[in-house]
Design a protein around this motif. Structure first.
Motif, mmCIF file in Angstrom:
data_model
loop_
_atom_site.group_PDB
_atom_site.id
_atom_site.type_symbol
_atom_site.label_atom_id
_atom_site.label_comp_id
_atom_site.label_asym_id
_atom_site.label_seq_id
_atom_site.Cartn_x
_atom_site.Cartn_y
_atom_site.Cartn_z
ATOM 1 N N ARG A 66 15.301 -1.661 10.879
ATOM 2 C CA ARG A 66 15.624 -2.908 10.167
ATOM 3 C C ARG A 66 16.660 -3.706 10.937
ATOM 4 O O ARG A 66 16.534 -4.919 11.107
ATOM 5 C CB ARG A 66 16.132 -2.593 8.768
ATOM 6 C CG ARG A 66 16.294 -3.832 7.926
ATOM 7 C CD ARG A 66 16.614 -3.472 6.490
ATOM 8 N NE ARG A 66 17.799 -4.223 6.131
ATOM 9 C CZ ARG A 66 18.800 -3.771 5.437
ATOM 10 N NH1 ARG A 66 18.791 -2.545 5.008
ATOM 11 N NH2 ARG A 66 19.822 -4.507 5.162
ATOM 12 N N HIS A 67 17.682 -3.030 11.476
ATOM 13 C CA HIS A 67 18.696 -3.723 12.278
ATOM 14 C C HIS A 67 18.084 -4.306 13.549
ATOM 15 O O HIS A 67 18.429 -5.418 13.946
ATOM 16 C CB HIS A 67 19.830 -2.778 12.632
ATOM 17 C CG HIS A 67 20.777 -2.553 11.500
ATOM 18 N ND1 HIS A 67 21.734 -1.583 11.521
ATOM 19 C CD2 HIS A 67 20.922 -3.156 10.300
ATOM 20 C CE1 HIS A 67 22.414 -1.610 10.394
ATOM 21 N NE2 HIS A 67 21.931 -2.544 9.636
ATOM 22 N N ARG A 68 17.191 -3.551 14.177
ATOM 23 C CA ARG A 68 16.525 -4.043 15.382
ATOM 24 C C ARG A 68 15.709 -5.300 15.078
ATOM 25 O O ARG A 68 15.739 -6.277 15.826
ATOM 26 C CB ARG A 68 15.622 -2.943 15.941
ATOM 27 C CG ARG A 68 15.676 -2.826 17.436
ATOM 28 C CD ARG A 68 14.821 -1.696 17.979
ATOM 29 N NE ARG A 68 15.241 -0.398 17.484
ATOM 30 C CZ ARG A 68 14.444 0.481 16.909
ATOM 31 N NH1 ARG A 68 13.171 0.238 16.746
ATOM 32 N NH2 ARG A 68 14.912 1.645 16.487
ATOM 33 N N ARG A 69 14.987 -5.273 13.954
ATOM 34 C CA ARG A 69 14.186 -6.426 13.558
ATOM 35 C C ARG A 69 15.071 -7.630 13.268
ATOM 36 O O ARG A 69 14.775 -8.759 13.691
ATOM 37 C CB ARG A 69 13.350 -6.076 12.326
ATOM 38 C CG ARG A 69 12.325 -7.102 11.984
ATOM 39 C CD ARG A 69 11.388 -6.692 10.827
ATOM 40 N NE ARG A 69 11.478 -5.330 10.356
ATOM 41 C CZ ARG A 69 12.050 -4.974 9.193
ATOM 42 N NH1 ARG A 69 12.591 -5.873 8.409
ATOM 43 N NH2 ARG A 69 12.074 -3.708 8.837
ATOM 44 N N GLN A 73 15.187 -11.265 15.268
ATOM 45 C CA GLN A 73 15.038 -12.537 14.584
ATOM 46 C C GLN A 73 16.227 -13.447 14.846
ATOM 47 O O GLN A 73 16.088 -14.655 14.920
ATOM 48 C CB GLN A 73 14.874 -12.322 13.085
ATOM 49 C CG GLN A 73 13.541 -11.714 12.718
ATOM 50 C CD GLN A 73 13.458 -11.385 11.238
ATOM 51 O OE1 GLN A 73 14.441 -11.518 10.507
ATOM 52 N NE2 GLN A 73 12.286 -10.936 10.791
ATOM 53 N N ALA A 74 17.420 -12.869 15.001
ATOM 54 C CA ALA A 74 18.624 -13.670 15.209
ATOM 55 C C ALA A 74 18.746 -14.130 16.658
ATOM 56 O O ALA A 74 19.332 -15.174 16.928
ATOM 57 C CB ALA A 74 19.855 -12.867 14.818
ATOM 58 N N MET A 75 18.205 -13.393 17.616
ATOM 59 C CA MET A 75 18.333 -13.750 19.033
ATOM 60 C C MET A 75 17.682 -15.094 19.370
ATOM 61 O O MET A 75 18.318 -15.928 19.994
ATOM 62 C CB MET A 75 17.785 -12.642 19.921
ATOM 63 C CG MET A 75 18.704 -11.454 20.048
ATOM 64 S SD MET A 75 17.942 -10.175 21.022
ATOM 65 C CE MET A 75 18.643 -10.551 22.591
ATOM 66 N N LYS A 80 18.353 -20.644 20.915
ATOM 67 C CA LYS A 80 18.008 -22.056 20.768
ATOM 68 C C LYS A 80 19.256 -22.890 20.534
ATOM 69 O O LYS A 80 19.387 -23.982 21.052
ATOM 70 C CB LYS A 80 17.032 -22.258 19.621
ATOM 71 C CG LYS A 80 15.648 -21.736 19.903
ATOM 72 C CD LYS A 80 14.756 -21.936 18.712
ATOM 73 C CE LYS A 80 13.384 -21.328 18.953
ATOM 74 N NZ LYS A 80 12.534 -21.442 17.770
ATOM 75 N N ALA A 81 20.178 -22.355 19.760
ATOM 76 C CA ALA A 81 21.414 -23.102 19.491
ATOM 77 C C ALA A 81 22.217 -23.264 20.770
ATOM 78 O O ALA A 81 22.800 -24.317 21.012
ATOM 79 C CB ALA A 81 22.243 -22.380 18.426
ATOM 80 N N LYS A 82 22.247 -22.259 21.616
ATOM 81 C CA LYS A 82 22.999 -22.341 22.858
ATOM 82 C C LYS A 82 22.358 -23.336 23.808
ATOM 83 O O LYS A 82 23.036 -24.131 24.445
ATOM 84 C CB LYS A 82 23.101 -20.974 23.527
ATOM 85 C CG LYS A 82 24.019 -20.022 22.801
ATOM 86 C CD LYS A 82 24.088 -18.699 23.514
ATOM 87 C CE LYS A 82 24.992 -17.739 22.751
ATOM 88 N NZ LYS A 82 25.066 -16.437 23.397
ATOM 89 N N THR A 83 21.024 -23.323 23.917
ATOM 90 C CA THR A 83 20.366 -24.236 24.848
ATOM 91 C C THR A 83 20.434 -25.669 24.355
ATOM 92 O O THR A 83 20.626 -26.579 25.135
ATOM 93 C CB THR A 83 18.891 -23.840 25.072
ATOM 94 O OG1 THR A 83 18.237 -23.806 23.803
ATOM 95 C CG2 THR A 83 18.796 -22.494 25.750
ATOM 96 N N SER A 84 20.341 -25.863 23.025
ATOM 97 C CA SER A 84 20.392 -27.236 22.522
ATOM 98 C C SER A 84 21.810 -27.801 22.634
ATOM 99 O O SER A 84 21.996 -28.968 22.928
ATOM 100 C CB SER A 84 19.889 -27.292 21.070
ATOM 101 O OG SER A 84 20.756 -26.549 20.250
#
Length: 88
Positions: A66-69, A73-75, A80-84
């Motif tokens: 569950r933590h891996r999933r 999902q968060a990565m 995207k936030a970093k690139t934008s």
């Protein structure tokens, strides 16, 4: 608090000793590839330990998957936030 935990632990140790002493008869097990004879108390203790280990392993695998999933999902969202923000 430590005294209460110690008393509870001693109670369960004494109960285990009594259980083992009262169930000293041998029980034969044929697992197909091996035959063994164990006292009833040892067989009960072995079943308890195996169940405890398998339950712990199942819980650990469930939580870690569950933590891996959630990390996967968060990565992309953080990526995207970093690139934008870097592109702006």
């Amino acid at each position: 608090m430590r005294l209460i935990v110690t008393l509870i632990l001693l109670f369960f140790i004494a109960a285990g000793i009594v259980l083992g002493a009262l169930n000293a008869d041998l029980v034969a097990y044929d697992l197909g590839f091996v035959r063994m004879a164990l006292p009833k108390g040892a067989a009960l203790l072995l079943a308890l330990v195996i169940g405890w280990l398998l339950g712990g392993l199942t819980a650990w695998l469930g939580v870690s998957s569950r933590h891996r999933r959630l990390r996967r999902q968060a990565m992309p969202a953080s990526g995207k936030a970093k690139t934008s923000s870097a592109g702006a």
